[in-house]
Design a protein around this motif. Sequence first.
Motif, PDB file in Angstrom:
ATOM      1  N   SER A 401       0.831  -1.208   0.000  1.00 25.19           N
ATOM      2  CA  SER A 401       0.000   0.000   0.000  1.00 25.19           C
ATOM      3  C   SER A 401       0.865   1.257   0.000  1.00 25.19           C
ATOM      4  O   SER A 401       0.494   2.274  -0.593  1.00 25.19           O
ATOM      5  N   MET A 402       1.977   1.206   0.698  1.00 27.03           N
ATOM      6  CA  MET A 402       2.942   2.307   0.720  1.00 27.03           C
ATOM      7  C   MET A 402       4.136   1.889  -0.135  1.00 27.03           C
ATOM      8  O   MET A 402       4.731   0.840   0.092  1.00 27.03           O
ATOM      9  N   PHE A 403       4.466   2.704  -1.115  1.00 26.53           N
ATOM     10  CA  PHE A 403       5.564   2.408  -2.033  1.00 26.53           C
ATOM     11  C   PHE A 403       6.808   2.013  -1.252  1.00 26.53           C
ATOM     12  O   PHE A 403       7.061   2.532  -0.155  1.00 26.53           O
ATOM     13  N   TRP A 404       7.591   1.094  -1.786  1.00 25.48           N
ATOM     14  CA  TRP A 404       8.793   0.632  -1.102  1.00 25.48           C
ATOM     15  C   TRP A 404       9.657   1.830  -0.684  1.00 25.48           C
ATOM     16  O   TRP A 404       9.962   2.708  -1.516  1.00 25.48           O
ATOM     17  N   PRO A 405      10.077   1.904   0.593  1.00 22.92           N
ATOM     18  CA  PRO A 405      10.824   3.079   1.064  1.00 22.92           C
ATOM     19  C   PRO A 405      12.076   3.378   0.239  1.00 22.92           C
ATOM     20  O   PRO A 405      12.382   4.540  -0.024  1.00 22.92           O
ATOM     21  N   ALA A 406      12.795   2.335  -0.167  1.00 21.99           N
ATOM     22  CA  ALA A 406      14.019   2.564  -0.934  1.00 21.99           C
ATOM     23  C   ALA A 406      13.730   3.188  -2.296  1.00 21.99           C
ATOM     24  O   ALA A 406      14.582   3.878  -2.868  1.00 21.99           O
ATOM     25  N   TRP A 407      12.521   2.940  -2.824  1.00 22.93           N
ATOM     26  CA  TRP A 407      12.108   3.571  -4.086  1.00 22.93           C
ATOM     27  C   TRP A 407      11.500   4.940  -3.823  1.00 22.93           C
ATOM     28  O   TRP A 407      11.748   5.903  -4.562  1.00 22.93           O
ATOM     29  N   ALA A 408      10.688   5.042  -2.780  1.00 25.75           N
ATOM     30  CA  ALA A 408      10.004   6.306  -2.504  1.00 25.75           C
ATOM     31  C   ALA A 408      10.988   7.426  -2.234  1.00 25.75           C
ATOM     32  O   ALA A 408      10.753   8.574  -2.626  1.00 25.75           O
ATOM     33  N   VAL A 409      12.109   7.117  -1.591  1.00 30.72           N
ATOM     34  CA  VAL A 409      13.075   8.167  -1.284  1.00 30.72           C
ATOM     35  C   VAL A 409      13.698   8.740  -2.557  1.00 30.72           C
ATOM     36  O   VAL A 409      14.063   9.910  -2.612  1.00 30.72           O
ATOM     37  N   ARG A 410      13.782   7.925  -3.604  1.00 32.83           N
ATOM     38  CA  ARG A 410      14.320   8.409  -4.881  1.00 32.83           C
ATOM     39  C   ARG A 410      13.299   9.266  -5.633  1.00 32.83           C
ATOM     40  O   ARG A 410      13.663  10.101  -6.461  1.00 32.83           O
ATOM     41  N   PRO A 414      12.024  17.716  -3.634  1.00 32.38           N
ATOM     42  CA  PRO A 414      12.668  18.468  -2.543  1.00 32.38           C
ATOM     43  C   PRO A 414      11.664  19.060  -1.560  1.00 32.38           C
ATOM     44  O   PRO A 414      11.929  19.164  -0.375  1.00 32.38           O
ATOM     45  N   ASP A 415      10.503  19.484  -2.046  1.00 33.50           N
ATOM     46  CA  ASP A 415       9.488  20.018  -1.145  1.00 33.50           C
ATOM     47  C   ASP A 415       8.126  19.909  -1.829  1.00 33.50           C
ATOM     48  O   ASP A 415       8.029  19.603  -3.009  1.00 33.50           O
ATOM     49  N   GLY A 416       7.092  20.137  -1.054  1.00 33.70           N
ATOM     50  CA  GLY A 416       5.770  20.222  -1.646  1.00 33.70           C
ATOM     51  C   GLY A 416       4.870  19.041  -1.416  1.00 33.70           C
ATOM     52  O   GLY A 416       3.676  19.123  -1.683  1.00 33.70           O
ATOM     53  N   ILE A 417       5.389  17.907  -0.921  1.00 37.06           N
ATOM     54  CA  ILE A 417       4.509  16.753  -0.745  1.00 37.06           C
ATOM     55  C   ILE A 417       5.086  15.846   0.330  1.00 37.06           C
ATOM     56  O   ILE A 417       6.292  15.565   0.358  1.00 37.06           O
ATOM     57  N   TYR A 418       4.218  15.408   1.271  1.00 37.02           N
ATOM     58  CA  TYR A 418       4.654  14.545   2.362  1.00 37.02           C
ATOM     59  C   TYR A 418       4.863  13.116   1.871  1.00 37.02           C
ATOM     60  O   TYR A 418       4.134  12.634   1.010  1.00 37.02           O
ATOM     61  N   PRO A 419       5.845  12.411   2.456  1.00 37.23           N
ATOM     62  CA  PRO A 419       6.025  10.993   2.095  1.00 37.23           C
ATOM     63  C   PRO A 419       4.775  10.162   2.345  1.00 37.23           C
ATOM     64  O   PRO A 419       4.501   9.216   1.613  1.00 37.23           O
ATOM     65  N   ARG A 420       3.977  10.521   3.403  1.00 33.24           N
ATOM     66  CA  ARG A 420       2.763   9.754   3.700  1.00 33.24           C
ATOM     67  C   ARG A 420       1.754   9.827   2.550  1.00 33.24           C
ATOM     68  O   ARG A 420       0.978   8.896   2.330  1.00 33.24           O
ATOM     69  N   VAL A 421       1.770  10.929   1.808  1.00 30.62           N
ATOM     70  CA  VAL A 421       0.872  11.074   0.668  1.00 30.62           C
ATOM     71  C   VAL A 421       1.525  10.551  -0.606  1.00 30.62           C
ATOM     72  O   VAL A 421       0.868   9.922  -1.439  1.00 30.62           O
ATOM     73  N   LEU A 422       2.807  10.798  -0.757  1.00 26.90           N
ATOM     74  CA  LEU A 422       3.505  10.396  -1.977  1.00 26.90           C
ATOM     75  C   LEU A 422       3.555   8.876  -2.120  1.00 26.90           C
ATOM     76  O   LEU A 422       3.304   8.337  -3.210  1.00 26.90           O
ATOM     77  N   ALA A 423       3.873   8.171  -1.028  1.00 24.19           N
ATOM     78  CA  ALA A 423       4.095   6.725  -1.124  1.00 24.19           C
ATOM     79  C   ALA A 423       2.860   5.966  -1.607  1.00 24.19           C
ATOM     80  O   ALA A 423       2.959   5.157  -2.535  1.00 24.19           O
TER      81      ALA A 423
END
Length: 877
Positions: A401-410, A414-423
């Motif tokens: 449900s949440m994109f793999w962290p190692a992929w999401a970090v790439r 730089p700004d504008g969207i939280y990881p909780r929403v992006l993933a």
Amino acid sequence: MTAGARTLPIRLAPLLGEALDSWLEALARRTHTPLGEVLRHFGFPTRLGRGDHLKGIPPDWTILLSEQETAAIAHASGLEPQTITNMTLASYDQRALRINFERRYVNRWVLWGRGGGSRFCPDCLSDSGGRWQLAWRLGWSFACVLHGRLLADCCPHCGRVQRQRPRSGRAIPLAAICGNPPAIPGGPRTSGCGFDLTQTRTLPLPAAHPALMAQQRLMDIIEAGTASFGPYVISPQPSQTALADVRAIGGRVLADLPQPGIRHLVPTDIAAEHFTIEPDSELAQRASDRPGFMAPPRAVSTAVAVISALYVLEQPDVHRASEAMRDLLEAMREELWQISATSIDSWGRSLSPVLQGVHLAALAPTLRPSEKLRHRTVAPLPSRPRTTGRETARRAQKIPSMFWPAWAVRFAPPDGIYPRVLAPALAASLLITGSNITLQDAAGHLGSVIDGTEVSRVLQFLDDQPYWPAMTTALVRLADHLDTVSVPVDYRRRRRLDYTGLLPHERWREVCRSTGTSPGAGRREMIVRCQLFQRISGLPAEATPGYHGINEAQFRAASARDAALQTPELAQALSKEAQNFLAGHRIRNEPVAWRPPLTLLAGLDLPGPDPARIDVAHLHRLIRQRKNPVQYAADTLNTNIEAIRLVLDEQPAPALPPTPATAKATGHTRFKARQAMPKEKFARLYLDEHRSLQQIGDLTGFSRGVLADLAREYGISLRGGPQDYKRRGTVDPDWLTEQYVIRRRTLPDLAREVGMSTANMARWAHTHDIPLRPRGGGSHDTALRMTEQAARAPAILKEALTSPYAWQRLDRFVAALPYPTLREAAQVLGVHQSALVTQISRLEKDLGQPLLERAERNRGMKLTHFGEEVVAAAGRR
């Protein structure tokens, strides 16, 4: 038909590429015989026209011969049947045209087929003595690459297309002379127009002229039977499919491209010739009737169409071809009523996936971001959505449900969207790639941790960024990878597990004790549980049972602090905890976590940092030297906190070695003792082998005080030393009760420990009113160990641990579960079925409830609810 055919007294070989009617006419001239007599010599019946005039060659012979006709001509001429066939348009069938074999005609509605007639090159007629090439009859022929000139469309004298009607059979055909009926009424019937076609003037073309290059390209495609140049390199196509693409683009150019656009695309001489039309000519009238729908009547118009089509199709790859296609679409936009992902279907039939991909890539700038993913517009070959509902569900099983962290970090901007929403938006985007599934349904397939509206908002934000093409490329690569590999984690099942029992408070305290970790305040325990939950389930942290009292920003900050505190020992213990949790849910063949290979991101300019470039040793030094280490490390290493967290999660920083002054305060010695003396080993040495703390200390190097603290931590009651009993001359009743009654030790063993006789120890038992066991099995070492093991076992199993063979019964019961019947299980386990049934029945009797629902027809055996609890408890022992 061949029975009456006679062989010709004079033989004449056909020229390379010559048409059948041309060869027969040349044969008539060579033998000085009327054309009809040559045909009669072949054994064909006489064909009479109006006025009993002998007719010539049937017009459909140059299209197709029957087997009997081919055999008759071959017999009379001495030629091979295949040579005869190669002089008919049947040799081009399914390569450059389509023939109806039953009715002997060329389909004029596909591949620009010509129903009759032939263009010609005056110079070729002059050089060959009036011999006609078969290829001139193709709708694709418009130039002579040998003499560098356009082909002539018709006789300049009578204005009629050549070879649409058969020659008269009563005359000897004249070479290179127009054979159409005379334009002047009353003229000789056999003389025809009489114009010398070698004197026809056509547009000369210099060497390397685009028209000559285009003609050569078409003939190469037809000759090879396949197209593998330019964008077709990625997906070679049959010649008829590639020619359908040329026809589609070329026909659309002739129909809808304004005059300035054509003049921009083709050479000046071709454009001038194309727009110079005699208004009263038959060809002018045909050229204005649905231009490009069927074969253009003029060679120059064909040249315009083909040059324009190859302007797109000769680009090096699909995406550069799409740029050329975009130029055409922009020029034709006012003439086209619709431009969409499917509008090219109206351009023609049987278009190749290559042309469809070029068209989709050309439209990419105008598509919504979700449509770009659906059509994979950044792929080497874009395509329309083709993933079925079943394939989409299968892919959803491979995506957390949440994109793999190692992929999401790439992917993180730089700004504008939280990881909780992006993933979760990236995870849903991966599901819609190449698929027609809606954004809302995609989110639903992945646990509904985000809705379709939010996914759309995130994609629109990303689409405005310069790195969006690289991100879509990565998503397309990843979707293709997931569709072709077996992912070892079933994320759909992980999303449905019950996580209420994950890392309870007692287990967290035990993990901290065993790893020398400070348990911290209650919030740290919750953060660790949430992180472990997210790692196992792929769901967001707030879905953790009991999650409360912390927002996204606070959770990220607390997670960063915890990443700095984590040690390899703690990480290993938590990983083991996760494995045990999965095993408790009968998931034993999956890793705790998995991620796709990061090599799929090679060569892509993504917005987020690459954690692989972080110097891990340097990071570990930074982490252990600062009060706010994660932010300091991110600033020092020119990266962000998420990248630092990711590296520390995968490679935690080792704890600093203790100094003598801080060793006691930090509990480092206790931690080392726990590592060297886990509870099982301590119990074996102290309880089973009855060694004293001093003896264990001599063996391990730890002090008696450290070992005593460890015993209390493990819940192991300490006994007094023998010297205490000797000094006091008494035996403590509590100690004797614990050792003799609870621990089931023997009287001789206890007597040896305190330095007295067995009889004296028995008297102390009578003094303290402790009943003695009878001699025999009850005092056997195996039975004693069984009792001690039962005391430490989960409560649900205690009733089953009635003998030394109880664990064997439990192990065999668990081992039999993967099989549909006990019979099959017994065969695989190497035991008799009756023995296995007896052991499981004994377990059910001891535990007081059934464990299995036995197998029936068309249904294998399965666990009862109580059986599932027993299996889970057996896995935790």
